[in-house]
Design an enzyme around this catalytic site. Structure first.
Site, short mmCIF file in Angstrom:
data_model
loop_
_atom_site.label_atom_id
_atom_site.label_comp_id
_atom_site.label_asym_id
_atom_site.label_seq_id
_atom_site.Cartn_x
_atom_site.Cartn_y
_atom_site.Cartn_z
N HIS A 81 7.55 -0.78 3.74
CA HIS A 81 8.74 0.00 4.09
C HIS A 81 9.95 -0.87 3.85
O HIS A 81 9.93 -2.07 4.10
CB HIS A 81 8.67 0.42 5.56
CG HIS A 81 9.59 1.55 5.88
ND1 HIS A 81 10.92 1.37 6.13
CD2 HIS A 81 9.36 2.89 5.94
CE1 HIS A 81 11.47 2.54 6.36
NE2 HIS A 81 10.55 3.48 6.24
N ASP A 95 3.42 7.55 6.79
CA ASP A 95 2.61 8.41 5.94
C ASP A 95 1.14 8.02 5.89
O ASP A 95 0.32 8.74 5.35
CB ASP A 95 3.17 8.40 4.51
CG ASP A 95 4.45 9.19 4.43
OD1 ASP A 95 4.55 10.20 5.14
OD2 ASP A 95 5.35 8.79 3.67
N1 ACO Z 1 1.19 -2.14 -2.03
C1 ACO Z 1 1.17 -3.36 -2.60
N2 ACO Z 1 2.26 -4.17 -2.70
C2 ACO Z 1 3.40 -3.71 -2.19
C3 ACO Z 1 3.49 -2.45 -1.57
C4 ACO Z 1 2.33 -1.65 -1.50
N3 ACO Z 1 2.36 -0.43 -0.92
N4 ACO Z 1 4.76 -2.24 -1.16
C5 ACO Z 1 5.46 -3.34 -1.50
N5 ACO Z 1 4.64 -4.24 -2.14
C6 ACO Z 1 5.01 -5.58 -2.63
C7 ACO Z 1 5.81 -5.48 -3.92
O1 ACO Z 1 4.95 -5.57 -5.05
C8 ACO Z 1 6.75 -6.64 -3.79
O2 ACO Z 1 6.04 -7.81 -4.12
P1 ACO Z 1 6.83 -9.11 -4.75
O3 ACO Z 1 7.73 -9.60 -3.65
O4 ACO Z 1 5.74 -10.04 -5.12
O5 ACO Z 1 7.62 -8.58 -5.93
C9 ACO Z 1 7.08 -6.70 -2.30
O6 ACO Z 1 5.93 -6.12 -1.66
C10 ACO Z 1 8.34 -5.94 -1.90
O7 ACO Z 1 8.24 -4.61 -2.44
P2 ACO Z 1 9.48 -3.75 -2.91
O8 ACO Z 1 9.00 -2.64 -3.80
O9 ACO Z 1 10.55 -4.65 -3.43
O10 ACO Z 1 9.97 -3.17 -1.51
P3 ACO Z 1 10.98 -1.97 -1.33
O11 ACO Z 1 11.61 -2.20 -0.02
O12 ACO Z 1 11.85 -1.79 -2.53
O13 ACO Z 1 10.01 -0.68 -1.29
C11 ACO Z 1 8.50 0.96 -0.52
C12 ACO Z 1 9.56 -0.06 -0.13
C13 ACO Z 1 9.03 1.88 -1.60
C14 ACO Z 1 8.18 1.83 0.70
C15 ACO Z 1 7.23 0.23 -1.02
O14 ACO Z 1 6.72 -0.58 0.02
C16 ACO Z 1 6.16 1.18 -1.55
O15 ACO Z 1 6.18 1.53 -2.72
N6 ACO Z 1 5.19 1.61 -0.68
C17 ACO Z 1 4.20 2.57 -1.07
C18 ACO Z 1 4.79 3.97 -1.04
C19 ACO Z 1 4.99 4.48 0.36
O16 ACO Z 1 4.13 4.39 1.22
N7 ACO Z 1 6.16 5.09 0.59
C20 ACO Z 1 6.51 5.72 1.88
C21 ACO Z 1 7.63 5.00 2.54
S1 ACO Z 1 7.90 5.64 4.14
C22 ACO Z 1 8.78 7.04 3.88
O17 ACO Z 1 9.48 7.22 2.95
C23 ACO Z 1 8.66 8.05 4.88
#
Ligand code: ACO
Length: 421
Positions: free
Chosen positions: A299, A356
């Site tokens: 998140h 979620d």
């Molecule tokens: N699985 C594996 N790795 C992950 C995940 C994941 N679900 N989420 C983040 N990471 C990793 C990224 O690869 C990144 O790694 P790095 O630092 O080596 O580059 C690091 O964690 C940070 O990730 P970002 O994408 O930069 O984080 P951001 O804050 O931009 O994204 C998000 C947040 C979109 C929720 C992301 O965690 C994600 O894609 N999660 C899966 C989708 C999801 O569950 N979305 C629902 C969100 S809650 C809602 O909207 C109600």
């Protein structure tokens, strides 16, 4: 701390500091560009406060979520969705007569114009219900025969979106539409329109009603997330509430936002069909080149357990037990969570289950089809979007939202003749 100083190209600039009621600190840079010619650059807005708001407080480090000061745990346990809608939109929990009046207005306005059915019928049966609800909300003002004002629009939209959401499902299932029934709670009426029969006595069990009530409360607001910021952005132009909410629905549909609840179940299903080998999928989630992410994990704001996920995990256990449902998805989800919470990729990046991760398992137990999961999120989030839209509309300092950019394209050049290109 009352001011912040910036030294840019040898010049000093001073900015006042704004402190929120929970001690959050913001540097007010409204005068930055006119004073210095520079702007801030913050792609993804991770460090940008777009407004001051008195609606929802989140402390992502501590895993805290409060609506108007009330902890989400207390609201989920003790309140109805109607009370929470009133709280978010009007700023206080309703007293008995306010609640009665609010519920009465919502029931009165739940009917939609008969011709809307033709619009729904015009969609192919396999149209995604998110596309249908998005289009219906945008189209709704075209079916309102009388003039309305902001406060009336708010009631109409909350009341009618429930009917439209249920009918979007009925269309996809090829079933006749069921009208809203008087005297039911928002949650029970929605489930009646989803699964009841026209003219038959509504028979929504208290367990089902309570599960929907809780899910809607947990999704009701989450401060300046992608869809809420979209609603504020669109609303700032003076566009109607319907136009702003339709835009919010579009933003919510993405798999990185509200669409994640559908994506979680599809992922769990894929793992199940592949023999339940969660280690294989954990390895893929850690390998960026795989393009696979553990849906329902991570998140932008929470760097701790999402408090909504904690509540839903407990709720998944109790709802499945109360309804006598045994869903292998719940076990796969729990195993994945256990592995992820002790894996350094997830621990180091502070990735925890989000709202979620468990919601879809409860929706499945309630017979809500996977394609409707994000529509359920819409139903829950509408009051939050409205609360933000209303807060913005009532704020006399609101200006049209218009971010700037740092241009990185070509500098001035002349159009070459076709033969010279
Ligand atoms: N699985 C594996 N790795 C992950 C995940 C994941 N679900 N989420 C983040 N990471 C990793 C990224 O690869 C990144 O790694 P790095 O630092 O080596 O580059 C690091 O964690 C940070 O990730 P970002 O994408 O930069 O984080 P951001 O804050 O931009 O994204 C998000 C947040 C979109 C929720 C992301 O965690 C994600 O894609 N999660 C899966 C989708 C999801 O569950 N979305 C629902 C969100 S809650 C809602 O909207 C109600």
């Amino acid at each position: 701390m009352t001011t912040a100083k910036l030294n840019l190209n040898g010049n000093d600039y001073e900015f006042s500091v704004v402190t929120g009621s929970e001690g959050e600190v913001g540097i007010d840079i409204k005068s930055l560009r006119s004073a210095s010619g520079a702007i801030t650059l913050d792609p993804g807005y991770g460090n940008t406060g777009s407004c001051e708001s008195a609606i929802t407080f989140i402390d992502g480090e501590e895993g805290i979520l409060r609506y108007r000061g009330y902890p989400i745990e207390e609201l989920a346990e003790q309140s109805t969705f109607e009370e929470v809608m009133h709280l978010l939109i009007y700023g206080h929990l309703p007293n008995a007569s306010e609640l009665q009046s609010f519920e009465g207005k919502l029931q009165e306005q739940a009917h939609v114009h008969e011709d809307v059915k033709q619009l729904i019928d015009g969609f192919p049966a396999n149209a995604h219900p998110m596309a249908v609800i998005n289009a219906l909300v945008a189209a709704l003002p075209g079916f309102e025969s009388d003039a309305s004002d902001d406060e009336q629009d708010i009631i109409r939209l909350i009341a009618r979106v429930k009917t439209l959401a249920a009918w979007a499902y009925r269309r996809s299932a090829g079933l006749p539409y069921v009208a809203s029934a008087p005297g039911l709670s928002y949650s029970a009426d929605f489930m009646h329109m989803m699964f009841g029969s026209q003219g038959a006595k509504p028979s929504v069990s208290p367990e089902v009603e309570s599960a929907i009530n809780k899910l809607l409360i947990l999704h009701a607001d989450h401060e300046q997330n992608c869809s809420t910021s979209t609603v504020r952005m669109v609303g700032s132009s003076g566009a109607t509430l319907y136009a702003a909410i339709a835009a919010g629905i579009g933003a919510l549909s993405g798999p990185l936002h509200g669409g994640a609840n559908q994506a979680v179940i599809e992922m769990l299903d894929m793992i199940d069909k592949d023999g339940g080998d969660h280690d294989k999928y954990m390895a893929m989630a850690k390998d960026k080149s795989s393009g696979f992410r553990l849906m329902g994990f991570g998140h932008r704001v929470y760097k701790n357990f999402d408090p909504r996920a904690r509540i839903l995990k407990r709720s998944a256990d109790s709802v499945l037990e109360a309804l006598g449902v045994n869903d292998p998805m719940l076990n796969i989800a729990k195993q994945l969570e256990q592995v992820a919470l002790s894996d350094s990729h997830f621990v180091d990046r502070r990735l925890y289950p989000n709202v979620d991760f468990y919601s879809g398992i409860i929706y499945r137990a309630l017979n809500i089809p996977t394609e409707m999961f994000t529509v359920m999120f819409v139903l829950g989030r509408v009051p939050g979007w409205i609360a933000h839209w209303r807060e913005m509309r009532l704020d006399p300092t609101t200006r049209i939202h218009r971010p700037r950019q740092i241009y990185t394209g070509s500098t001035k050049r002349s159009v070459e003749r076709l033969s010279e290109r």
